[in-house]
Design a protein around this motif. Structure first.
Motif, PDB file in Angstrom:
ATOM      1  N   PRO A   2       0.817  -1.227   0.000  1.00 57.05           N
ATOM      2  CA  PRO A   2       0.000   0.000   0.000  1.00 57.05           C
ATOM      3  C   PRO A   2       0.844   1.267   0.000  1.00 57.05           C
ATOM      4  O   PRO A   2       2.028   1.262   0.323  1.00 57.05           O
ATOM      5  CB  PRO A   2      -0.798  -0.109   1.294  1.00 57.05           C
ATOM      6  N   THR A   3       0.193   2.350  -0.351  1.00 61.49           N
ATOM      7  CA  THR A   3       0.793   3.677  -0.287  1.00 61.49           C
ATOM      8  C   THR A   3       0.192   4.385   0.917  1.00 61.49           C
ATOM      9  O   THR A   3      -1.022   4.458   1.051  1.00 61.49           O
ATOM     10  CB  THR A   3       0.491   4.483  -1.566  1.00 61.49           C
ATOM     11  N   TYR A   4       1.054   4.892   1.796  1.00 59.55           N
ATOM     12  CA  TYR A   4       0.597   5.567   3.004  1.00 59.55           C
ATOM     13  C   TYR A   4       0.789   7.066   2.867  1.00 59.55           C
ATOM     14  O   TYR A   4       1.764   7.529   2.265  1.00 59.55           O
ATOM     15  CB  TYR A   4       1.365   5.062   4.228  1.00 59.55           C
ATOM     16  N   MET A  21       3.326  -3.445   4.472  1.00 59.70           N
ATOM     17  CA  MET A  21       2.475  -3.328   5.650  1.00 59.70           C
ATOM     18  C   MET A  21       3.266  -3.604   6.925  1.00 59.70           C
ATOM     19  O   MET A  21       2.947  -3.093   7.992  1.00 59.70           O
ATOM     20  CB  MET A  21       1.277  -4.267   5.543  1.00 59.70           C
ATOM     21  N   SER A  42      -5.870   5.925   4.968  1.00 61.20           N
ATOM     22  CA  SER A  42      -5.175   5.794   3.690  1.00 61.20           C
ATOM     23  C   SER A  42      -4.439   4.462   3.651  1.00 61.20           C
ATOM     24  O   SER A  42      -4.386   3.739   4.632  1.00 61.20           O
ATOM     25  CB  SER A  42      -4.194   6.945   3.503  1.00 61.20           C
ATOM     26  N   GLY A  43      -3.885   4.153   2.523  1.00 58.61           N
ATOM     27  CA  GLY A  43      -3.103   2.934   2.394  1.00 58.61           C
ATOM     28  C   GLY A  43      -3.814   1.797   1.701  1.00 58.61           C
ATOM     29  O   GLY A  43      -3.193   0.838   1.315  1.00 58.61           O
ATOM     30  N   ALA A  44      -5.093   1.882   1.537  1.00 61.32           N
ATOM     31  CA  ALA A  44      -5.820   0.832   0.834  1.00 61.32           C
ATOM     32  C   ALA A  44      -6.975   1.462   0.076  1.00 61.32           C
ATOM     33  O   ALA A  44      -7.524   2.472   0.490  1.00 61.32           O
ATOM     34  CB  ALA A  44      -6.356  -0.193   1.814  1.00 61.32           C
TER      35      ALA A  44
END
Length: 88
Positions: A2-4, A21, A42-44
């Motif tokens: 994911p992008t955080y 993760m 965020s992140g997903a």
């Protein structure tokens, strides 16, 4: 992975980081080296690809035989395909 999203508590700089993760959250801002916080939510995400949803991508289409039986005409007759006796 994911992008955080992160935000600096000092300068307000917002940035994204592509991380596993299992990686520890970042602690320092790349702009001012002060403390950052990882933003919640965020992140997903959900990515919709393709021409449509259930009706066009997953639903089983009715065969031409069933359609003809239900409607009384060949579905290809409107296309003018010429491949059946019902074509115009």
């Amino acid at each position: 992975m994911p992008t955080y999203d992160y935000e600096c508590l000092s300068c307000g700089h917002k940035f994204e980081k592509f991380q596993k993760m299992s990686d520890e959250p970042l602690k320092k801002c790349p702009e001012c080296n002060k403390k950052v916080k990882r933003l919640i939510g965020s992140g997903a995400g959900i990515i919709f690809k393709g021409s449509g949803f259930y009706a066009t991508d997953y639903k089983k289409s009715t065969s031409a035989q069933e359609h003809k039986k239900n409607t009384g005409s060949c579905p290809k007759s409107h296309d003018g395909c010429g491949s059946c006796p019902h074509s115009k």
